[in-house]
Structure formats: structure tokens, C-alpha cells
Design a protein around this motif. Structure first.
Motif, short mmCIF file in Angstrom:
data_model
loop_
_atom_site.label_atom_id
_atom_site.label_comp_id
_atom_site.label_asym_id
_atom_site.label_seq_id
_atom_site.Cartn_x
_atom_site.Cartn_y
_atom_site.Cartn_z
N THR A 1 0.83 -1.21 0.00
CA THR A 1 0.00 0.00 0.00
C THR A 1 0.86 1.27 0.00
N GLY A 2 2.16 1.10 -0.29
CA GLY A 2 3.07 2.24 -0.22
C GLY A 2 2.73 3.36 -1.16
N ASN A 3 2.09 3.07 -2.27
CA ASN A 3 1.77 4.11 -3.26
C ASN A 3 0.30 4.52 -3.22
N LEU A 4 -0.42 4.09 -2.17
CA LEU A 4 -1.85 4.37 -2.10
C LEU A 4 -2.18 5.42 -1.06
N ASP A 5 -3.30 6.09 -1.24
CA ASP A 5 -3.79 7.02 -0.22
C ASP A 5 -4.29 6.23 0.99
N PRO A 6 -4.44 6.85 2.14
CA PRO A 6 -4.80 6.12 3.37
C PRO A 6 -6.07 5.29 3.25
N ILE A 7 -7.09 5.83 2.62
CA ILE A 7 -8.35 5.09 2.51
C ILE A 7 -8.18 3.84 1.63
N SER A 8 -7.53 4.01 0.47
CA SER A 8 -7.29 2.87 -0.42
C SER A 8 -6.38 1.85 0.26
N ALA A 9 -5.38 2.35 1.00
CA ALA A 9 -4.46 1.45 1.71
C ALA A 9 -5.22 0.61 2.73
N LYS A 10 -6.12 1.25 3.47
CA LYS A 10 -6.91 0.51 4.47
C LYS A 10 -7.78 -0.54 3.80
N ASN A 11 -8.39 -0.19 2.68
CA ASN A 11 -9.25 -1.15 1.97
C ASN A 11 -8.45 -2.35 1.47
N VAL A 12 -7.26 -2.07 0.93
CA VAL A 12 -6.42 -3.15 0.43
C VAL A 12 -6.00 -4.08 1.56
N PHE A 13 -5.63 -3.52 2.69
CA PHE A 13 -5.24 -4.34 3.84
C PHE A 13 -6.40 -5.19 4.34
N GLU A 14 -7.56 -4.61 4.41
CA GLU A 14 -8.73 -5.35 4.88
C GLU A 14 -9.07 -6.49 3.93
N ILE A 15 -9.00 -6.21 2.63
CA ILE A 15 -9.28 -7.25 1.64
C ILE A 15 -8.25 -8.37 1.74
N LEU A 16 -6.99 -8.00 1.85
CA LEU A 16 -5.93 -9.00 1.93
C LEU A 16 -6.07 -9.85 3.18
N TYR A 17 -6.39 -9.23 4.29
CA TYR A 17 -6.56 -9.95 5.55
C TYR A 17 -7.71 -10.96 5.45
N LYS A 18 -8.84 -10.50 4.91
CA LYS A 18 -10.00 -11.39 4.76
C LYS A 18 -9.68 -12.57 3.84
N LEU A 19 -8.95 -12.32 2.78
CA LEU A 19 -8.60 -13.39 1.85
C LEU A 19 -7.66 -14.41 2.51
N VAL A 20 -6.69 -13.93 3.26
CA VAL A 20 -5.77 -14.83 3.96
C VAL A 20 -6.53 -15.75 4.90
N LYS A 21 -7.48 -15.19 5.63
CA LYS A 21 -8.25 -15.98 6.60
C LYS A 21 -9.23 -16.93 5.90
N SER A 22 -9.93 -16.42 4.90
CA SER A 22 -10.94 -17.26 4.24
C SER A 22 -10.32 -18.37 3.41
N LEU A 23 -9.17 -18.10 2.79
CA LEU A 23 -8.48 -19.13 1.98
C LEU A 23 -7.55 -19.99 2.82
N ASN A 24 -7.33 -19.61 4.09
CA ASN A 24 -6.44 -20.34 4.98
C ASN A 24 -5.04 -20.46 4.40
N ILE A 25 -4.52 -19.34 3.94
CA ILE A 25 -3.15 -19.27 3.42
C ILE A 25 -2.34 -18.39 4.36
N SER A 26 -1.12 -18.09 4.00
CA SER A 26 -0.24 -17.25 4.84
C SER A 26 0.20 -16.04 4.06
N CYS A 27 0.53 -14.99 4.81
CA CYS A 27 0.98 -13.76 4.17
C CYS A 27 2.09 -13.14 4.99
#
Length: 282
Positions: free
Chosen positions: A254-280
Motif C-alpha cells: 500500500t506504499g503508493n496508495l492514499d490512506p483510505i485505499s491502503a486501508k481497503n487493500v489491507f482489509e481485503i488481503l486480511y480477509k482473503l488470507v483468513k478465508s483461503l487459509n493461506i499465509s501472508c
């Protein structure tokens, strides 16, 4: 004379022998009684010994079963541990040679990342975070130490095997999305699958599903230049998941994103890691 003496002698002998015979018979009876008693004692002892042996054997069998059960549990726990352990960096040390100087950027690093876990590397610029990610992603080899990925020790793998392992086990997300500008969003997600030999129709179907989950169903045919920064980075996330990896490596996603977009990307990534049961590892 002889004829008349013989009957008397016989009677005399019989008279003398009868008591002796009775004593002998009595002794034989006594001896038989002793033998029977002895046999009885011996049989009782033998039975006791057999019973004791059986008891001890049963106890030993029980102990063995308990030990086997404990061993099975340990083996099962170890298998689960191995199956859950996606990344293991052991004693990682990395040294760069620059201007005749040896610069040690990593010094004896140990790190485990298990399934379903999201781990963040935090530190100031220049402390080796990106180098560690490159080593974890098999893009660089450490000066010392070893990398294990999904239970596979990668230390002695050649470049072809490392490439194959990267393609099947690791997804990459970079600070800059690094999408191919001449390809659409869906095509960028399809490319890793096609490289690994997936059929075009299956790759297209999976790419549509991933992009839809990330809220980009209306941007499938847009090229990166027509996407916002947050949208392009979501396409990059979809691309990183295209080959169903066990591990996602994200270098300042999220280094090149604005704070709102960065937060959305992190939330999406976190949910995907948990739902797919993978690691990040970020």
C-alpha cells in the motif's frame, strides 16, 4: 528229605518276606503320595509363574499400546505442525559485497509463518525487509542459512525447481502493482495460470471469480492505465492468488496508495488470507 523240607522252607521265607513286602508297599505308597504332592506344588508354582508372566505381559502390552498412542499423537502433532508450517527461515544471514566492503544486512534471522497467519515485518528503511522477502520468495539465496517452503527445503534446489516452486506455492504483491500495461485486468490475472499450464477457459473463469470477489467485476477489460491506484493493486492481489499459493509475499503493497485505499487493500488481503487459509508475509 528234600521234598518234605521244601514246603516248610517256603512257608518260612514267606513269613519273613511278608512284613518286608508290606513295608516296601507302604514305602511305595508314601513315595507316590510324595510325588503327587510334589507335582501338586510344582503345578501350583508353574501356574503362579504363568499367571505372573501373563500379568506382566499384559501390563507390558498395555504400556506399549499407551506408548504407541502417545507416539501416534506426537507423530500426528508433528505432521500437523509440518502441514501448517508454510514458511521457515532458519539462521538466515545475508551479506552484500559493495565497494570492497562486506555489508551484513541480515544476521541469523529465524522466522516461521504458519497457515492462516499474516505476519508483518516492521523496521526503518535499509534494515533488510525487502531482502528477507526476496529470500523467502526464492528470488535471492542467503549467504548462510536455509529456506523451507511448504515442508520443502529449498537450499539445494536448482533455479528451474525454484521457479516451479515459486509458481505453485508463492504469490507476489509489490509496492507498485507491476501489471502488464498492454493487457487488461483479467488478462493480467490469467497470465500466471497460463504459464503454469492451466487451460485458457479455466484460467479465465478463475480470474473472473477472483476479480469479482475483489469488487472489480466491472473492470475486467480495463487496462492498468484506466484503473485507479487502489483498483490496480486489487488486480495485483488477484494475480497473486491466481495459482492458489500457500504463501503471499507483499512488499509494501500500500506504499503508493492514499490512506483510505491502503486501508481497503489491507482489509481485503486480511480477509482473503483468513478465508483461503493461506499465509501472508508483509
Amino acid at each position: 528229605m528234600n521234598a518234605s523240607i521244601a514246603p516248610g522252607l517256603t512257608e518260612l521265607v514267606n513269613d519273613k518276606l511278608s512284613p518286608l513286602q508290606e513295608k516296601i508297599e507302604s514305602m511305595v505308597v508314601s513315595a507316590d503320595s510324595v510325588l503327587i504332592s510334589l507335582n501338586s506344588v510344582l503345578n501350583t508354582q508353574a501356574k503362579d509363574q504363568i499367571q505372573s508372566t501373563i500379568t506382566n505381559f499384559s501390563s507390558t502390552v498395555t504400556d506399549l499400546k499407551n506408548s504407541a498412542g502417545t507416539l501416534d499423537e506426537m507423530i500426528s502433532m508433528n505432521k500437523n505442525k509440518i502441514n501448517n508450517e508454510i514458511l521457515y527461515l532458519k539462521n538466515i544471514t545475508h551479506i552484500y559485497n559493495q565497494d570492497h566492503q562486506r555489508i551484513k544486512v541480515l544476521d541469523n534471522i529465524n522466522l516461521r509463518v504458519v497457515r492462516g497467519e499474516m505476519v508483518a515485518l516492521i523496521g526503518p528503511s535499509g534494515t533488510g525487509k525487502s531482502t528477507l522477502l526476496n529470500i523467502a520468495g526464492l528470488l535471492e539465496s542467503p549467504t548462510f542459512g536455509s529456506v523451507s517452503l511448504a515442508g520443502q527445503n529449498c537450499k539445494n534446489l536448482n533455479e528451474d525447481l525454484k521457479t516451479a516452486l515459486r509458481g505453485s506455492e508463492i504469490g507476489f504483491i509489490f509496492q507498485s502493482h507491476r501489471l502488464f500495461p498492454e493487457f487488461t485486468a483479467i488478462e493480467n490475472v490469467m497470465i500466471p495460470q497460463l504459464i503454469m499450464g492451466e487451460a485458457k477457459l479455466k484460467a479465465e473463469k478463475k480470474s473472473k471469480e477472483l476479480l469479482s470477489v475483489l469488487g472489480l467485476e466491472k473492470r475486467l477489460n480495463f487496462r492498468p492505465a484506466k484503473l485507479s491506484g487502489g483498483e490496480a493493486q486489487r488486480v495485483a492481489i488477484a494475480r497473486s492468488l491466481a495459482n492458489s499459493p500457500n504463501l503471499v509475499l507483499a512488499d509494501e503493497p500500500t506504499g503508493n496508495l492514499d490512506p483510505i485505499s491502503a486501508k481497503n487493500v489491507f482489509e481485503i488481503l486480511y480477509k482473503l488470507v483468513k478465508s483461503l487459509n493461506i499465509s501472508c508475509l508483509i
